[in-house]
Write a protein that holds these residues in place. Structure first.
Motif, short mmCIF file in Angstrom:
data_model
loop_
_atom_site.label_atom_id
_atom_site.label_comp_id
_atom_site.label_asym_id
_atom_site.label_seq_id
_atom_site.Cartn_x
_atom_site.Cartn_y
_atom_site.Cartn_z
N THR A 64 0.86 -1.17 0.00
CA THR A 64 0.00 0.00 0.00
C THR A 64 0.90 1.22 0.00
OG1 THR A 64 -1.62 -1.22 1.28
CG2 THR A 64 -1.90 1.15 1.16
N SER A 65 0.75 2.05 -1.00
CA SER A 65 1.68 3.16 -1.21
C SER A 65 1.02 4.50 -0.95
CB SER A 65 2.21 3.14 -2.65
OG SER A 65 2.74 1.88 -2.96
N TYR A 66 1.84 5.47 -0.60
CA TYR A 66 1.37 6.85 -0.63
C TYR A 66 2.42 7.70 -1.32
CZ TYR A 66 4.14 7.72 3.69
OH TYR A 66 5.12 7.84 4.61
N PHE A 67 2.05 8.88 -1.73
CA PHE A 67 2.94 9.79 -2.44
C PHE A 67 3.16 11.02 -1.59
CE2 PHE A 67 0.96 7.12 -5.56
CZ PHE A 67 2.02 6.78 -6.40
N LEU A 68 4.43 11.36 -1.39
CA LEU A 68 4.78 12.48 -0.54
C LEU A 68 4.63 13.80 -1.28
CD1 LEU A 68 7.95 11.14 1.29
CD2 LEU A 68 5.64 11.39 2.20
N PHE A 69 3.64 14.56 -0.88
CA PHE A 69 3.49 15.93 -1.32
C PHE A 69 3.65 16.78 -0.06
CE2 PHE A 69 0.76 13.56 -4.25
CZ PHE A 69 1.20 14.03 -5.47
N LYS A 70 3.37 18.01 -0.19
CA LYS A 70 3.11 18.87 0.95
C LYS A 70 1.71 19.40 0.74
CE LYS A 70 7.18 18.44 2.77
NZ LYS A 70 7.40 17.76 4.05
N PRO A 71 0.66 18.82 1.27
CA PRO A 71 0.61 17.77 2.29
C PRO A 71 0.81 16.36 1.75
CG PRO A 71 -1.58 18.35 1.63
CD PRO A 71 -0.66 19.25 0.85
N GLU B 3 -8.37 -1.21 -3.31
CA GLU B 3 -9.22 -0.02 -3.26
C GLU B 3 -8.45 1.17 -2.67
OE1 GLU B 3 -12.45 2.51 -3.59
OE2 GLU B 3 -12.06 0.55 -4.51
N THR B 4 -7.64 0.90 -1.64
CA THR B 4 -6.84 1.97 -1.04
C THR B 4 -5.85 2.54 -2.03
OG1 THR B 4 -7.02 0.90 1.13
CG2 THR B 4 -5.31 2.54 0.88
N ASN B 5 -5.17 1.66 -2.76
CA ASN B 5 -4.21 2.13 -3.76
C ASN B 5 -4.89 2.91 -4.87
OD1 ASN B 5 -1.84 1.25 -2.62
ND2 ASN B 5 -1.95 -0.77 -3.54
N ARG B 6 -6.09 2.48 -5.27
CA ARG B 6 -6.83 3.23 -6.30
C ARG B 6 -7.15 4.64 -5.82
NH1 ARG B 6 -9.24 -1.88 -7.61
NH2 ARG B 6 -10.87 -1.60 -6.05
N ARG B 7 -7.52 4.76 -4.57
CA ARG B 7 -7.86 6.08 -4.03
C ARG B 7 -6.63 6.97 -3.91
NH1 ARG B 7 -12.97 5.77 -0.02
NH2 ARG B 7 -14.14 4.17 -1.13
N VAL B 8 -5.51 6.38 -3.54
CA VAL B 8 -4.26 7.15 -3.45
C VAL B 8 -3.84 7.64 -4.83
CG1 VAL B 8 -1.80 7.00 -2.93
CG2 VAL B 8 -3.46 6.03 -1.34
N GLU B 9 -3.93 6.75 -5.82
CA GLU B 9 -3.59 7.14 -7.20
C GLU B 9 -4.52 8.27 -7.66
OE1 GLU B 9 -1.29 6.10 -9.27
OE2 GLU B 9 -0.46 4.32 -8.31
N LYS B 10 -5.79 8.16 -7.32
CA LYS B 10 -6.76 9.19 -7.72
C LYS B 10 -6.42 10.53 -7.07
CE LYS B 10 -11.78 9.96 -7.93
NZ LYS B 10 -13.10 9.37 -7.57
N ALA B 11 -6.03 10.49 -5.79
CA ALA B 11 -5.65 11.73 -5.10
C ALA B 11 -4.41 12.35 -5.74
CB ALA B 11 -5.40 11.44 -3.62
N ARG B 12 -3.43 11.50 -6.05
CA ARG B 12 -2.21 12.01 -6.70
C ARG B 12 -2.53 12.66 -8.04
NH1 ARG B 12 1.88 8.11 -9.70
NH2 ARG B 12 -0.01 8.10 -10.97
N ASN B 13 -3.35 11.98 -8.84
CA ASN B 13 -3.69 12.51 -10.16
C ASN B 13 -4.43 13.85 -10.06
OD1 ASN B 13 -2.54 10.25 -11.28
ND2 ASN B 13 -4.47 9.14 -11.50
N ARG B 14 -5.30 13.96 -9.05
CA ARG B 14 -6.04 15.21 -8.89
C ARG B 14 -5.12 16.36 -8.47
NH1 ARG B 14 -11.92 13.98 -6.01
NH2 ARG B 14 -12.85 12.88 -7.80
N ILE B 15 -4.18 16.07 -7.59
CA ILE B 15 -3.23 17.11 -7.16
C ILE B 15 -2.37 17.56 -8.33
CG2 ILE B 15 -1.22 17.55 -5.71
CD1 ILE B 15 -2.54 15.79 -3.58
N GLU B 16 -1.88 16.58 -9.11
CA GLU B 16 -1.05 16.94 -10.26
C GLU B 16 -1.85 17.74 -11.28
OE1 GLU B 16 0.50 13.24 -11.67
OE2 GLU B 16 2.24 13.31 -10.31
N ALA B 17 -3.12 17.35 -11.49
CA ALA B 17 -3.97 18.10 -12.42
C ALA B 17 -4.20 19.52 -11.93
CB ALA B 17 -5.31 17.37 -12.59
N PHE B 18 -4.36 19.70 -10.62
CA PHE B 18 -4.56 21.03 -10.05
C PHE B 18 -3.37 21.94 -10.36
CE2 PHE B 18 -3.58 23.90 -6.51
CZ PHE B 18 -4.72 24.71 -6.52
N PHE B 19 -2.15 21.42 -10.14
CA PHE B 19 -0.97 22.26 -10.36
C PHE B 19 -0.71 22.51 -11.84
CE2 PHE B 19 -0.05 21.04 -5.96
CZ PHE B 19 0.27 22.28 -5.44
N LYS B 20 -1.10 21.60 -12.69
CA LYS B 20 -0.99 21.86 -14.13
C LYS B 20 -1.90 23.01 -14.54
CE LYS B 20 0.42 17.23 -15.61
NZ LYS B 20 0.04 16.01 -16.36
#
Length: 295
Positions: free
Chosen positions: A167-174, A197-214
């Motif tokens: 189960t992975s997470y991606f280090l951002f701030k936050p 399911e947890t990994n899918r949600r983490v990936e979704k959160a990462r993608n949303r954060i990256e999309a926000f900064f783009k």
């Protein structure tokens, strides 16, 4: 670890000729003959023990080894592969009066246990695998050697371990943390695929954060003459993947070389109280069970 994949119904002695015929035909011909056999079985005076092809399962099968234990890694809350009470070489022979006995980690016969499924030919499936089911399983097969006129006994040993995906997470701030508030509730809803399911949600959160900064970069390009005091610098966003295991699980590349990237249930004498990647040795008390979360 040797494994083959074939239909579970081929394991039965009555289905040997049927399986051989099916394999020698094309898929279309085999299915037509299977359908015909089912129709004929419904006629008066006909045997009814014909295979229903609508319920055929394809289950991975793992051969035993009479010299050393075969390690098997089972996804938590899923059925295990079929553990065959035979070697690959012995499977090619026709055994006379074979008899099978399966003994579990407790040292007792496991026939009749609710989580156990044993076929006519001695194949074992551990159903809805939980961490308490981890440990050594031994099948003793006995059969008559007609040429030598004596009874032959062989032990097949398997070491079964519960596992789950990293189960992975991606280090951002936050930080995007899969074990943040409410993750236990998610696991109760998706008990069989909690880590997926947890990994899918983490990936979704990462993608949303990256999309926000783009989108921020595009917006800032239009504000070159009126830049805010604090703004996003293009291409400065970096993500770092950090693996974690559930409490009671950990990685061990030495002990579990065949599943080195798996989070495997902690061995006897080891424990993991939180979401660390590795199990820790417990020296203060003796732990004689799998998946300990405290010492």
């Amino acid at each position: 670890m040797l494994g083959v994949s074939r239909p579970w119904w081929c394991a039965g002695t009555l289905a040997v000729g049927w399986c051989a015929a099916m394999r020698s035909m094309g898929a279309g011909t085999a299915l037509r003959l299977a359908a015909l056999a089912i129709v004929l079985s419904a006629r008066p005076g006909r045997a009814t023990g014909v295979i229903d092809i609508t319920h055929i399962e394809h289950i991975q099968e793992i051969y035993g080894n009479s010299n050393r234990p075969v390690k098997v890694y089972v996804k938590m809350y899923h059925d295990s592969p079929a553990l065959l009470c035979t070697t690959q070489e012995l499977a090619e022979k026709e055994l006379v009066d074979p008899y099978f006995i399966w003994v579990g980690p407790s040292g007792r016969n496991i026939k009749g246990e609710p989580y156990v499924r044993i076929s006519e030919t001695g194949g074992l499936i551990l159903r809805s695998f939980d961490k308490f089911m981890s440990g050594d399983y031994t099948c003793t097969v006995s059969y008559k050697d007609v040429e030598k006129n004596k009874e032959i006994f062989l032990d097949m040993k398997f070491s079964a371990y519960g596992k789950h995906r990293n189960t992975s997470y991606f280090l951002f701030k936050p930080t995007v943390d899969p074990f943040g508030y409410g993750w236990e509730e998610v696991c109760r809803k998706f008990i069989h695929d909690c880590e997926d399911e947890t990994n899918r949600r983490v990936e979704k959160a990462r993608n949303r954060i990256e999309a926000f900064f783009k989108k921020q970069r595009i917006a800032l390009d239009k504000m070159k003459d009126n830049m805010p005091t604090f703004y996003y610098i293009a291409n400065s966003l970096k993500t770092v993947r950090v693996d974690h295991c559930r409490p009671g699980f950990g990685k061990n590349k030495l002990t579990h070389l065949d599943c080195s990237e798996c989070c495997v249930v902690c061995d006897h004498g080891m424990y993991n109280p939180n979401n660390d990647v590795f199990c820790r040795p417990c020296t203060s008390v003796k732990i004689n069970y799998y998946g300990a979360t405290a010492c």
